[in-house]
Structure formats: C-alpha cells, structure tokens
Design a protein around this motif. Structure first.
Motif, mmCIF file in Angstrom:
data_model
loop_
_atom_site.group_PDB
_atom_site.id
_atom_site.type_symbol
_atom_site.label_atom_id
_atom_site.label_comp_id
_atom_site.label_asym_id
_atom_site.label_seq_id
_atom_site.Cartn_x
_atom_site.Cartn_y
_atom_site.Cartn_z
ATOM 1 N N GLU A 26 0.795 -1.229 0.000
ATOM 2 C CA GLU A 26 0.000 0.000 0.000
ATOM 3 C C GLU A 26 0.825 1.276 0.000
ATOM 4 O OE1 GLU A 26 -2.990 2.345 3.138
ATOM 5 O OE2 GLU A 26 -2.224 0.352 3.607
ATOM 6 N N HIS A 27 1.874 1.327 0.809
ATOM 7 C CA HIS A 27 2.629 2.573 0.965
ATOM 8 C C HIS A 27 3.717 2.746 -0.089
ATOM 9 C CE1 HIS A 27 0.660 4.031 4.513
ATOM 10 N NE2 HIS A 27 0.809 2.866 5.121
ATOM 11 N N LEU A 28 3.827 1.805 -1.006
ATOM 12 C CA LEU A 28 4.822 1.924 -2.078
ATOM 13 C C LEU A 28 4.106 2.209 -3.392
ATOM 14 C CD1 LEU A 28 7.336 -0.869 -1.064
ATOM 15 C CD2 LEU A 28 7.726 1.599 -1.059
ATOM 16 N N ILE A 29 3.537 3.399 -3.473
ATOM 17 C CA ILE A 29 2.874 3.883 -4.691
ATOM 18 C C ILE A 29 3.552 5.178 -5.101
ATOM 19 C CG2 ILE A 29 0.744 4.840 -5.631
ATOM 20 C CD1 ILE A 29 -0.822 2.845 -4.203
ATOM 21 N N PHE A 30 3.836 5.286 -6.395
ATOM 22 C CA PHE A 30 4.672 6.375 -6.884
ATOM 23 C C PHE A 30 3.872 7.460 -7.604
ATOM 24 C CE2 PHE A 30 7.400 2.409 -7.401
ATOM 25 C CZ PHE A 30 7.921 2.510 -6.121
ATOM 26 N N ASP A 31 4.605 8.523 -7.942
ATOM 27 C CA ASP A 31 4.074 9.626 -8.750
ATOM 28 C C ASP A 31 2.865 10.292 -8.090
ATOM 29 O OD1 ASP A 31 5.997 8.965 -10.760
ATOM 30 O OD2 ASP A 31 4.676 7.354 -11.431
ATOM 31 N N ASP A 32 2.863 10.332 -6.765
ATOM 32 C CA ASP A 32 1.817 11.020 -5.996
ATOM 33 C C ASP A 32 0.415 10.458 -6.233
ATOM 34 O OD1 ASP A 32 3.656 12.823 -4.823
ATOM 35 O OD2 ASP A 32 3.625 14.049 -6.639
ATOM 36 N N GLN A 33 0.339 9.190 -6.642
ATOM 37 C CA GLN A 33 -0.968 8.561 -6.799
ATOM 38 C C GLN A 33 -1.560 8.237 -5.424
ATOM 39 O OE1 GLN A 33 -1.522 5.559 -10.081
ATOM 40 N NE2 GLN A 33 0.714 5.547 -10.001
ATOM 41 N N ALA A 34 -2.881 8.244 -5.349
ATOM 42 C CA ALA A 34 -3.572 7.878 -4.119
ATOM 43 C C ALA A 34 -3.841 6.383 -4.107
ATOM 44 C CB ALA A 34 -4.884 8.651 -4.005
ATOM 45 N N PHE A 35 -3.836 5.814 -2.911
ATOM 46 C CA PHE A 35 -4.146 4.388 -2.771
ATOM 47 C C PHE A 35 -5.614 4.210 -2.418
ATOM 48 C CE2 PHE A 35 -4.800 0.693 -0.020
ATOM 49 C CZ PHE A 35 -4.398 -0.311 -0.890
ATOM 50 N N ASP A 94 2.239 3.297 15.511
ATOM 51 C CA ASP A 94 1.957 4.479 16.330
ATOM 52 C C ASP A 94 3.030 5.556 16.233
ATOM 53 O OD1 ASP A 94 -0.442 3.579 17.226
ATOM 54 O OD2 ASP A 94 0.222 3.041 19.247
ATOM 55 N N GLY A 95 4.165 5.210 15.633
ATOM 56 C CA GLY A 95 5.296 6.122 15.620
ATOM 57 C C GLY A 95 5.354 7.021 14.400
ATOM 58 N N PRO A 96 6.479 7.726 14.204
ATOM 59 C CA PRO A 96 6.649 8.632 13.062
ATOM 60 C C PRO A 96 6.612 7.879 11.743
ATOM 61 C CG PRO A 96 8.736 8.300 14.212
ATOM 62 C CD PRO A 96 7.685 7.670 15.076
ATOM 63 N N LYS A 97 6.163 8.564 10.697
ATOM 64 C CA LYS A 97 6.014 7.940 9.383
ATOM 65 C C LYS A 97 7.069 8.432 8.385
ATOM 66 C CE LYS A 97 2.306 5.605 10.561
ATOM 67 N NZ LYS A 97 2.365 5.833 12.023
ATOM 68 N N ASP A 98 8.102 9.094 8.896
ATOM 69 C CA ASP A 98 9.134 9.623 8.001
ATOM 70 C C ASP A 98 9.741 8.522 7.136
ATOM 71 O OD1 ASP A 98 8.581 11.860 9.448
ATOM 72 O OD2 ASP A 98 10.557 12.063 10.364
ATOM 73 N N PHE A 99 9.956 7.349 7.722
ATOM 74 C CA PHE A 99 10.596 6.252 7.001
ATOM 75 C C PHE A 99 9.812 5.878 5.746
ATOM 76 C CE2 PHE A 99 10.982 1.734 6.049
ATOM 77 C CZ PHE A 99 12.362 1.595 5.896
ATOM 78 N N ILE A 100 8.491 5.867 5.859
ATOM 79 C CA ILE A 100 7.655 5.495 4.713
ATOM 80 C C ILE A 100 7.881 6.454 3.556
ATOM 81 C CG2 ILE A 100 5.274 5.408 3.881
ATOM 82 C CD1 ILE A 100 4.462 4.247 6.550
ATOM 83 N N HIS A 101 7.860 7.742 3.846
ATOM 84 C CA HIS A 101 8.014 8.745 2.793
ATOM 85 C C HIS A 101 9.425 8.707 2.194
ATOM 86 C CE1 HIS A 101 4.157 10.151 4.115
ATOM 87 N NE2 HIS A 101 4.618 10.492 5.310
ATOM 88 N N GLU A 102 10.417 8.529 3.049
ATOM 89 C CA GLU A 102 11.808 8.504 2.565
ATOM 90 C C GLU A 102 12.078 7.273 1.706
ATOM 91 O OE1 GLU A 102 13.899 8.668 6.231
ATOM 92 O OE2 GLU A 102 13.390 10.791 6.612
ATOM 93 N N SER A 103 11.621 6.114 2.149
ATOM 94 C CA SER A 103 11.876 4.896 1.386
ATOM 95 C C SER A 103 11.103 4.904 0.074
ATOM 96 C CB SER A 103 11.514 3.657 2.207
ATOM 97 O OG SER A 103 10.142 3.631 2.541
ATOM 98 N N ARG A 104 9.892 5.455 0.082
ATOM 99 C CA ARG A 104 9.122 5.547 -1.160
ATOM 100 C C ARG A 104 9.859 6.396 -2.196
ATOM 101 N NH1 ARG A 104 4.678 8.537 0.258
ATOM 102 N NH2 ARG A 104 3.522 6.710 0.978
ATOM 103 N N ALA A 105 10.423 7.499 -1.762
ATOM 104 C CA ALA A 105 11.155 8.368 -2.686
ATOM 105 C C ALA A 105 12.375 7.643 -3.266
ATOM 106 C CB ALA A 105 11.592 9.641 -1.966
ATOM 107 N N VAL A 106 13.067 6.882 -2.433
ATOM 108 C CA VAL A 106 14.225 6.123 -2.911
ATOM 109 C C VAL A 106 13.787 5.081 -3.932
ATOM 110 C CG1 VAL A 106 16.016 4.475 -2.241
ATOM 111 C CG2 VAL A 106 15.592 6.494 -0.831
ATOM 112 N N PHE A 107 12.721 4.361 -3.631
ATOM 113 C CA PHE A 107 12.256 3.325 -4.556
ATOM 114 C C PHE A 107 11.774 3.927 -5.875
ATOM 115 C CE2 PHE A 107 11.611 0.354 -0.836
ATOM 116 C CZ PHE A 107 12.538 -0.586 -1.284
ATOM 117 N N GLN A 108 11.172 5.101 -5.832
ATOM 118 C CA GLN A 108 10.727 5.715 -7.083
ATOM 119 C C GLN A 108 11.925 6.075 -7.963
ATOM 120 O OE1 GLN A 108 7.489 8.519 -6.910
ATOM 121 N NE2 GLN A 108 8.317 9.753 -8.589
ATOM 122 N N LYS A 109 12.997 6.590 -7.361
ATOM 123 C CA LYS A 109 14.206 6.896 -8.137
ATOM 124 C C LYS A 109 14.820 5.630 -8.710
ATOM 125 C CE LYS A 109 15.461 11.162 -5.669
ATOM 126 N NZ LYS A 109 16.461 11.810 -4.778
#
Length: 404
Positions: free
Chosen positions: A212-221, A289-304
């Motif tokens: 779910e959280h690995l969707i690129f190009d700003d698409q919505a899930f 329950d914690g911060p979601k920074d990792f999700i956003h950072e890893s998604r950006a890496v995978f998109q590149k």
C-alpha cells in the motif's frame, strides 16, 4: 521395504515449492562456490528496520513482553491496526474487527483454510504472487486463473471478472500494488470490479494491500471495501508491516473483515501457531503508532530506483518494460530473447531458461515471469543500492547483447 511411511498429504505432494525461494537457494549455492551474485529476486526492502522500532523491541524484551499473547493479538496492537484502517483506508472498524497473524502469508492461508471446501474456486488474476494458487490447492480449493496481460496493464477488468465467476466461485484475490508487476488499481477501476461483485453475493474478496505505501508519482491508494462499502461485509482487507517498515523478518501481518470470518481464522490459528511473537507485536505497535518519516523517505528512494531500472532495461536488446506504478519490481518482457542462444550454449526456449542463464552466465538473479502465471517475462526486484542496480543492468545488457 514398503514406502508407505513416506506417503504425504496428497495436496502437499501436488504443491509446487516457491519459485522465488528456489532461485534464492540457487543464489546461495552459487555464492557458496565463490560466485559474486547480484540478487534481484528477493521481495523485501534493503533498508534496516527504523531505529525507534528496533528500540521498542529491545525495550519489550527488557520489560518482560516475552510471553504468550492472545491468539488474535494484544489489544494495544489491535487498536493501532484498527486506527490505521480507519485513518488511512476509511474503513469503519474497531479493534474487535482485527486479527494479528504471523506475517501476511498466514493471514491469507488462514482465510482460505477456514472457508474453502472441495469444489470451491478462487479467482486469481495472473500475473499473481507465486503462493496464491498453491495456498488455494493446499486448502482444498481450485485456483481459477484469469490472465491479465500487458494490454490491460496487467489488471483484471470487469468483463474478465464477470466471465470468470460461476456458482463454485468462493473468493476473488486482488493484489494492489501488485507483486510481480507493480500495477495499481485506480478508484475508478475498483468501482467497475465492485459493480460486478455486487451482483454475486456468494463471492468473498481478499484485498492484499501489503504494498500500500509503495505507490509512486503522488498517486492515491484505494482499497475495495473503501471504494464500495457495501462489499465490506464480505471483504478481508489484509496488510502488514513487512514492506512499509522494512520488517519482513518480524513476521507480523494483520487484517480486518467480517467478524464471523475473523473468528474462524482465529480458531484455526489457535490450533496452528497461537499468537504472533510478543516482541514482534510490540515492535509493530511502535511502527504503527510512531513517526512515518521512514515510509516517505523509502518511497522516494524506490521511485528513483524504478526510474533508473526502467530506463536501463528499456535500452537493453530483447527486453521491454513499462514503468510500474508501485511496489519495487519491474516486470520486463523478454520475448525478444526467446529462441536465441546464450554465450554458454543454452538455447533460451522459455523465460525460465532466461532466468537460469542470467544467473549462471551473468551472475544476476531474477525470477521468471511464468512462475507468476505469465511469460515470457522476468521479474526484477530493485530493492538494492544504485551501484548494485547499475552493475546488474550492465551485466544483463552484456548478456543480451552477446546472444546469437
């Protein structure tokens, strides 16, 4: 001497081992022989589990969270899972509407084992994750494979779904983003499938949303029970922490769905494995329950990485792939290689021949697309650093260029 003692369960005897793990085993053999293999076959992030999650697990051990838990999971984690489904997916659920399992794989297996009887069919769109058909037959059902080729973006259409449903249909398995293709169903596409399913109230739906959280190009899930709430009463929505939080080895999957189904799955799990690891459950709680920074950072890496891989593969003779919308796989057509001969003298009759030749002669491990129900393709996982991905693509291109 009688061989009856070696007689296996008939369903297990007819099952196929995971094609992915067979390739991984071959990689291990080659490496043991001294070969330096670049493996592009494993379906897991290459990042470390986030630090705050690791620390939560250590803290759980230090504070004695090391005993059996309830079969369905500790309440605090179930509440976090319910909150995730409410806030991220728009599903109106409480903690009693959740179940924690030993990985996403167990969620799926428990659901099928709890509901399938002889003669029941499960619609499995192809390409599919390799375990879906095998799980279906192990649980006594029949996988009804519906081929979804490149002309539909590797996605099931409403017309194909309607044609596949019959009185024996018990389940539809829908995976978005997809392993192996990275295809993502849009809200509009899910609505067309939902319209068909509303006409067939005997069909249960398993929404495998693990990427779910690995969707690129700003698409919505979007997930099916969200798009069409009238299907929520017969939809099992499955997810987990493995891909989103790089927690594959922690083995925590979870689901929401109708309580009668969750109760049946819990009953089965209680006689099978009992609850998931107590320490892993505390780690998963920290992730949700914690911060979601990792999700956003890893998604950006995978998109590149996706953009890099697609560009390099599409200038490789004999290969062609579209840009996947999610997950971390490219599903590249190798039709241009079929019938040719490798430098080592192997005739490439199939995509499986291509995968084995790449491993043996180019030191690059990929998985053949026919293992996922559609050839001639190869699945390439780009969960590696850029340097390794470039080296792998260079080796693949050199191999393809040298064919005759």
């Amino acid at each position: 001497m009688s061989t009856d003692i070696q007689r296996l369960n008939e369903r297990l005897a007819s099952a196929q081992p995971s094609a992915t793990y067979r390739i991984i085993d071959r990689v291990a053999e080659r490496r043991a022989q001294g070969a330096k293999i670049i493996s592009l076959c494993a379906g897991e992030p290459d990042f470390d589990t986030p630090k705050h999650v690791r620390e939560a697990a250590i803290d759980a051990i230090e504070h004695g969270h090391t005993r059996y838990t309830q079969v369905a999971g500790v309440r605090s984690l179930r509440e976090a899972v319910a909150a995730k489904f409410r806030h991220e997916n728009g599903l109106d659920v409480t903690w009693q509407d959740t179940l924690i399992c030993n990985g996403g794989k167990q969620v799926i297996y428990n659901a099928l084992a709890a509901t399938l009887n002889m003669g029941d069919q499960v619609i499995v769109p192809a390409p599919y994750w390799v375990s879906y058909p095998e799980m279906v037959q192990l649980c006594g059902g029949e996988a009804r494979i519906v081929t979804c080729d490149g002309s539909t973006g590797f996605k099931l259409t409403a017309a194909a779904l309607a044609a596949a449903i019959n009185p024996q249909t018990r389940w539809l398995i829908l995976n978005s983003p997809s392993n192996p293709t990275g295809a993502v169903y849009s809200e509009a596409e899910l609505k067309t499938l939902a319209a068909v399913l509303l006409d067939h109230p005997q069909v249960l739906i398993l929404a495998d949303d693990i990427y779910e959280h690995l969707i690129f190009d700003d698409q919505a899930f979007h997930t099916l029970a969200q798009v069409e709430p009238r299907l929520a009463s017969r939809t099992l929505t499955m997810n987990g922490v493995s891909k989103a939080y790089a927690m594959t080895g922690w083995r925590i999957g979870f689901a929401t769905g109708p309580r009668w189904l969750l109760e049946a799955m819990e009953k089965l799990q209680g006689q099978q494995t009992s609850g998931a690891s107590s320490v892993s459950q505390q780690a998963a709680l920290a992730a949700l329950d914690g911060p979601k920074d990792f999700i956003h950072e890893s998604r950006a890496v995978f998109q590149k990485r996706r953009d890099l891989m697609v560009a390099l593969l599409n200038v490789t003779p004999g290969l062609e792939c579209v840009s996947p919308a999610g997950a971390f796989y490219t599903f590249a057509s190798c039709a241009g290689l079929i019938g040719r001969t490798s430098p080592g003298g192997r005739v490439l009759h199939t995509d499986e021949d291509v995968a084995h030749a790449l491993l043996d002669e180019a030191d690059v491990a990929v998985v053949h697309g026919s293992a996922f129900g559609l050839g001639p393709y190869i699945r390439i996982a780009y969960a590696l650093d850029d340097t390794s991905l470039r080296k792998a693509c260079e080796a693949i291109r050199a191999f393809c260029t040298s064919l005759h």
